[in-house]
Write a protein that holds these residues in place. Sequence first.
Motif, PDB file in Angstrom:
ATOM      1  N   GLU A   1       4.853  -2.339  10.964  1.00  0.00           N
ATOM      2  CA  GLU A   1       5.010  -1.202  10.067  1.00  0.00           C
ATOM      3  C   GLU A   1       4.898  -1.652   8.616  1.00  0.00           C
ATOM      4  O   GLU A   1       4.299  -0.965   7.791  1.00  0.00           O
ATOM      5  N   THR A   2       5.444  -2.820   8.304  1.00  0.00           N
ATOM      6  CA  THR A   2       5.332  -3.360   6.947  1.00  0.00           C
ATOM      7  C   THR A   2       3.872  -3.648   6.628  1.00  0.00           C
ATOM      8  O   THR A   2       3.388  -3.320   5.538  1.00  0.00           O
ATOM      9  N   ASP A   3       3.151  -4.247   7.580  1.00  0.00           N
ATOM     10  CA  ASP A   3       1.721  -4.514   7.385  1.00  0.00           C
ATOM     11  C   ASP A   3       0.949  -3.209   7.190  1.00  0.00           C
ATOM     12  O   ASP A   3       0.083  -3.115   6.321  1.00  0.00           O
ATOM     13  N   ARG A   4       1.260  -2.218   8.008  1.00  0.00           N
ATOM     14  CA  ARG A   4       0.589  -0.914   7.881  1.00  0.00           C
ATOM     15  C   ARG A   4       0.869  -0.294   6.520  1.00  0.00           C
ATOM     16  O   ARG A   4      -0.026   0.270   5.883  1.00  0.00           O
ATOM     17  N   LEU A   5       2.105  -0.387   6.079  1.00  0.00           N
ATOM     18  CA  LEU A   5       2.467   0.164   4.780  1.00  0.00           C
ATOM     19  C   LEU A   5       1.713  -0.560   3.662  1.00  0.00           C
ATOM     20  O   LEU A   5       1.191   0.076   2.739  1.00  0.00           O
ATOM     21  N   ASN A   6       1.620  -1.886   3.766  1.00  0.00           N
ATOM     22  CA  ASN A   6       0.871  -2.652   2.761  1.00  0.00           C
ATOM     23  C   ASN A   6      -0.601  -2.257   2.766  1.00  0.00           C
ATOM     24  O   ASN A   6      -1.211  -2.095   1.705  1.00  0.00           O
ATOM     25  N   LEU A   7      -1.180  -2.110   3.959  1.00  0.00           N
ATOM     26  CA  LEU A   7      -2.583  -1.691   4.051  1.00  0.00           C
ATOM     27  C   LEU A   7      -2.777  -0.300   3.464  1.00  0.00           C
ATOM     28  O   LEU A   7      -3.769  -0.040   2.776  1.00  0.00           O
ATOM     29  N   LEU A   8      -1.839   0.583   3.734  1.00  0.00           N
ATOM     30  CA  LEU A   8      -1.919   1.936   3.203  1.00  0.00           C
ATOM     31  C   LEU A   8      -1.847   1.911   1.675  1.00  0.00           C
ATOM     32  O   LEU A   8      -2.624   2.597   1.000  1.00  0.00           O
TER      33      LEU A   8
ATOM     34  N   GLN B   1      -2.691  -0.610  -0.266  1.00  0.00           N
ATOM     35  CA  GLN B   1      -3.939  -1.196  -0.754  1.00  0.00           C
ATOM     36  C   GLN B   1      -5.070  -0.173  -0.699  1.00  0.00           C
ATOM     37  O   GLN B   1      -5.874  -0.077  -1.627  1.00  0.00           O
ATOM     38  N   SER B   2      -5.118   0.582   0.393  1.00  0.00           N
ATOM     39  CA  SER B   2      -6.153   1.610   0.526  1.00  0.00           C
ATOM     40  C   SER B   2      -5.992   2.665  -0.560  1.00  0.00           C
ATOM     41  O   SER B   2      -6.980   3.115  -1.152  1.00  0.00           O
ATOM     42  N   GLU B   3      -4.758   3.056  -0.810  1.00  0.00           N
ATOM     43  CA  GLU B   3      -4.502   4.049  -1.851  1.00  0.00           C
ATOM     44  C   GLU B   3      -4.942   3.525  -3.215  1.00  0.00           C
ATOM     45  O   GLU B   3      -5.573   4.239  -3.995  1.00  0.00           O
ATOM     46  N   THR B   4      -4.656   2.261  -3.488  1.00  0.00           N
ATOM     47  CA  THR B   4      -5.058   1.661  -4.765  1.00  0.00           C
ATOM     48  C   THR B   4      -6.574   1.632  -4.896  1.00  0.00           C
ATOM     49  O   THR B   4      -7.128   1.980  -5.947  1.00  0.00           O
ATOM     50  N   ARG B   5      -7.248   1.215  -3.803  1.00  0.00           N
ATOM     51  CA  ARG B   5      -8.715   1.177  -3.839  1.00  0.00           C
ATOM     52  C   ARG B   5      -9.301   2.579  -4.007  1.00  0.00           C
ATOM     53  O   ARG B   5     -10.247   2.781  -4.774  1.00  0.00           O
ATOM     54  N   LEU B   6      -8.749   3.546  -3.286  1.00  0.00           N
ATOM     55  CA  LEU B   6      -9.252   4.919  -3.406  1.00  0.00           C
ATOM     56  C   LEU B   6      -9.017   5.468  -4.809  1.00  0.00           C
ATOM     57  O   LEU B   6      -9.881   6.144  -5.373  1.00  0.00           O
ATOM     58  N   ARG B   7      -7.849   5.173  -5.368  1.00  0.00           N
ATOM     59  CA  ARG B   7      -7.545   5.648  -6.718  1.00  0.00           C
ATOM     60  C   ARG B   7      -8.542   5.035  -7.721  1.00  0.00           C
ATOM     61  O   ARG B   7      -9.065   5.723  -8.584  1.00  0.00           O
ATOM     62  N   ALA B   8      -8.806   3.736  -7.576  1.00  0.00           N
ATOM     63  CA  ALA B   8      -9.754   3.075  -8.476  1.00  0.00           C
ATOM     64  C   ALA B   8     -11.158   3.659  -8.308  1.00  0.00           C
ATOM     65  O   ALA B   8     -11.853   3.925  -9.295  1.00  0.00           O
ATOM     66  N   ALA B   9     -11.559   3.880  -7.059  1.00  0.00           N
ATOM     67  CA  ALA B   9     -12.888   4.457  -6.804  1.00  0.00           C
ATOM     68  C   ALA B   9     -12.978   5.866  -7.378  1.00  0.00           C
ATOM     69  O   ALA B   9     -13.984   6.242  -7.984  1.00  0.00           O
ATOM     70  N   PHE B  10     -11.919   6.650  -7.190  1.00  0.00           N
ATOM     71  CA  PHE B  10     -11.917   8.019  -7.701  1.00  0.00           C
ATOM     72  C   PHE B  10     -11.965   8.019  -9.233  1.00  0.00           C
ATOM     73  O   PHE B  10     -12.707   8.784  -9.838  1.00  0.00           O
TER      74      PHE B  10
END
Length: 131
Positions: A54-61, A63-72
């Motif tokens: 769950e910690t790994d999933r949260l970290n991935l989430l 990271q994904s949010e950060t990447r999506l925010r940067a892309a947006f």
Amino acid sequence: MNASLIGLCALAGLLTGVVFGALIAQLRAARRIEALRVELAAAQARLEASTLQETDRLNLLEQSETRLRAAFDSLAGETLKTHSELFLRLAHEALGRDQAIAQGALKERELAIAQLVEPLRGALERTEAQV
């Protein structure tokens, strides 16, 4: 005495049976306790692994949010720049057209005024010549 001896032997056998039964019950209980300890350890290990997942999933989430925010943000910036450039180009073209139309209208007015003034100029020149 024989009966008492038999009674004592029976009692000793009975007590031995009770003691052996108690020992067997205690051994079974100890085995059950050990099995429960093993199950508890396995459950704790599964819980710990699940927590790590769950910690790994949260970290991935995150990271994904950060990447999506940067892309947006990047896409929004590019879109804004493109639209701003397009708007300025269109505004410049429209202003150029309006300026050309205004210059044409100004020339027409100048011509119209010149045509109105021409007879007056001619009359003024004739009047000057007569004076």
